[in-house]
Design a protein around this motif. Structure first.
Motif, PDB file in Angstrom:
ATOM      1  N   SER A  62      55.761  13.493  57.689  1.00  0.00           N
ATOM      2  CA  SER A  62      56.991  13.123  56.983  1.00  0.00           C
ATOM      3  C   SER A  62      58.094  14.118  57.298  1.00  0.00           C
ATOM      4  O   SER A  62      57.829  15.275  57.616  1.00  0.00           O
ATOM      5  N   LYS A  63      59.316  13.622  57.212  1.00  0.00           N
ATOM      6  CA  LYS A  63      60.505  14.447  57.442  1.00  0.00           C
ATOM      7  C   LYS A  63      61.525  14.070  56.379  1.00  0.00           C
ATOM      8  O   LYS A  63      62.041  12.951  56.373  1.00  0.00           O
ATOM      9  N   THR A  64      61.789  14.979  55.461  1.00  0.00           N
ATOM     10  CA  THR A  64      62.731  14.728  54.377  1.00  0.00           C
ATOM     11  C   THR A  64      64.154  14.848  54.899  1.00  0.00           C
ATOM     12  O   THR A  64      64.520  15.858  55.507  1.00  0.00           O
ATOM     13  N   LEU A  65      64.945  13.813  54.648  1.00  0.00           N
ATOM     14  CA  LEU A  65      66.350  13.823  55.066  1.00  0.00           C
ATOM     15  C   LEU A  65      67.283  14.123  53.902  1.00  0.00           C
ATOM     16  O   LEU A  65      68.340  14.712  54.085  1.00  0.00           O
ATOM     17  N   ALA A  66      66.904  13.698  52.694  1.00  0.00           N
ATOM     18  CA  ALA A  66      67.701  13.994  51.499  1.00  0.00           C
ATOM     19  C   ALA A  66      66.781  13.935  50.285  1.00  0.00           C
ATOM     20  O   ALA A  66      65.886  13.089  50.220  1.00  0.00           O
ATOM     21  N   GLN A  67      67.023  14.833  49.345  1.00  0.00           N
ATOM     22  CA  GLN A  67      66.214  14.856  48.122  1.00  0.00           C
ATOM     23  C   GLN A  67      67.060  15.454  47.011  1.00  0.00           C
ATOM     24  O   GLN A  67      67.504  16.594  47.113  1.00  0.00           O
ATOM     25  N   ASN A  68      67.328  14.645  45.989  1.00  0.00           N
ATOM     26  CA  ASN A  68      68.041  15.140  44.818  1.00  0.00           C
ATOM     27  C   ASN A  68      67.645  14.263  43.627  1.00  0.00           C
ATOM     28  O   ASN A  68      66.834  13.356  43.788  1.00  0.00           O
ATOM     29  N   PRO A  69      68.172  14.516  42.448  1.00  0.00           N
ATOM     30  CA  PRO A  69      67.745  13.720  41.284  1.00  0.00           C
ATOM     31  C   PRO A  69      68.094  12.230  41.370  1.00  0.00           C
ATOM     32  O   PRO A  69      67.556  11.430  40.598  1.00  0.00           O
ATOM     33  N   HIS A  70      68.949  11.838  42.306  1.00  0.00           N
ATOM     34  CA  HIS A  70      69.400  10.450  42.394  1.00  0.00           C
ATOM     35  C   HIS A  70      68.766   9.655  43.529  1.00  0.00           C
ATOM     36  O   HIS A  70      68.594   8.444  43.427  1.00  0.00           O
ATOM     37  N   VAL A  71      68.436  10.339  44.637  1.00  0.00           N
ATOM     38  CA  VAL A  71      67.937   9.631  45.823  1.00  0.00           C
ATOM     39  C   VAL A  71      67.001  10.531  46.632  1.00  0.00           C
ATOM     40  O   VAL A  71      67.145  11.757  46.637  1.00  0.00           O
ATOM     41  N   SER A  72      66.058   9.878  47.288  1.00  0.00           N
ATOM     42  CA  SER A  72      65.165  10.553  48.227  1.00  0.00           C
ATOM     43  C   SER A  72      65.127   9.698  49.485  1.00  0.00           C
ATOM     44  O   SER A  72      64.919   8.478  49.405  1.00  0.00           O
ATOM     45  N   ILE A  73      65.345  10.319  50.645  1.00  0.00           N
ATOM     46  CA  ILE A  73      65.297   9.616  51.923  1.00  0.00           C
ATOM     47  C   ILE A  73      64.336  10.377  52.824  1.00  0.00           C
ATOM     48  O   ILE A  73      64.536  11.568  53.086  1.00  0.00           O
ATOM     49  N   THR A  74      63.284   9.679  53.285  1.00  0.00           N
ATOM     50  CA  THR A  74      62.243  10.344  54.068  1.00  0.00           C
ATOM     51  C   THR A  74      61.793   9.455  55.210  1.00  0.00           C
ATOM     52  O   THR A  74      61.599   8.248  55.033  1.00  0.00           O
ATOM     53  N   LEU A  75      61.622  10.053  56.388  1.00  0.00           N
ATOM     54  CA  LEU A  75      61.019   9.375  57.532  1.00  0.00           C
ATOM     55  C   LEU A  75      59.519   9.631  57.501  1.00  0.00           C
ATOM     56  O   LEU A  75      59.093  10.756  57.189  1.00  0.00           O
ATOM     57  N   PHE A  76      58.728   8.616  57.815  1.00  0.00           N
ATOM     58  CA  PHE A  76      57.278   8.769  57.868  1.00  0.00           C
ATOM     59  C   PHE A  76      56.750   8.236  59.183  1.00  0.00           C
ATOM     60  O   PHE A  76      57.254   7.238  59.706  1.00  0.00           O
ATOM     61  N   ALA A  77      55.691   8.875  59.689  1.00  0.00           N
ATOM     62  CA  ALA A  77      54.936   8.381  60.838  1.00  0.00           C
ATOM     63  C   ALA A  77      53.466   8.405  60.435  1.00  0.00           C
ATOM     64  O   ALA A  77      52.938   9.450  60.053  1.00  0.00           O
ATOM     65  N   PHE A  78      52.816   7.247  60.483  1.00  0.00           N
ATOM     66  CA  PHE A  78      51.423   7.109  60.087  1.00  0.00           C
ATOM     67  C   PHE A  78      50.548   6.924  61.318  1.00  0.00           C
ATOM     68  O   PHE A  78      50.817   6.039  62.131  1.00  0.00           O
TER      69      PHE A  78
END
Length: 113
Positions: A28-44
């Motif tokens: 996983s690679k976190t692009l944004a994380q705060n109390p309102h939104v989380s944006i994460t890239l994942f590779a499985f």
């Protein structure tokens, strides 16, 4: 200050190239994380999974490469490249890699009132 991190600003790119599939792992690679939104890239890696859980926010996935299987509140969805699914807040959901795949996960959390 950059609100989206771990990626170059002002550069055209392919999101799928920003995370690498590794056999036997979920990357996983976190692009944004705060109390309102989380944006994460994942590779499985093929056969990897995130077991059933829930979230306080609505979660939207966008498949970037390969095929992923998503289970939401007992219903199963198989998504390919370019397909999206919204997993509603507080409903149990799980992810399984029928084959290696990559996705973008965006979670929007409720506002504190």
């Amino acid at each position: 200050m950059n609100y989206i991190k771990n990626m170059e600003q002002e550069k055209a790119l392919f999101l799928a190239n920003e995370v690498t599939v590794q056999a036997g792992q979920i990357v996983s690679k976190t692009l944004a994380q705060n109390p309102h939104v989380s944006i994460t890239l994942f590779a499985f890696g093929k056969g990897e999974e995130i077991s059933s859980h829930d979230s306080s926010g609505d979660a939207m996935v966008l498949v970037l490469e390969g095929t992923g299987q998503f289970t939401v509140d007992g219903s199963e969805y198989v998504l390919g490249v370019g397909e999206s699914l919204i997993m509603p807040a507080k409903k149990p959901h799980a992810v399984f890699a029928k084959e290696a795949f990559k996705m973008l996960l965006t979670v929007v959390f409720p506002s504190a009132t």
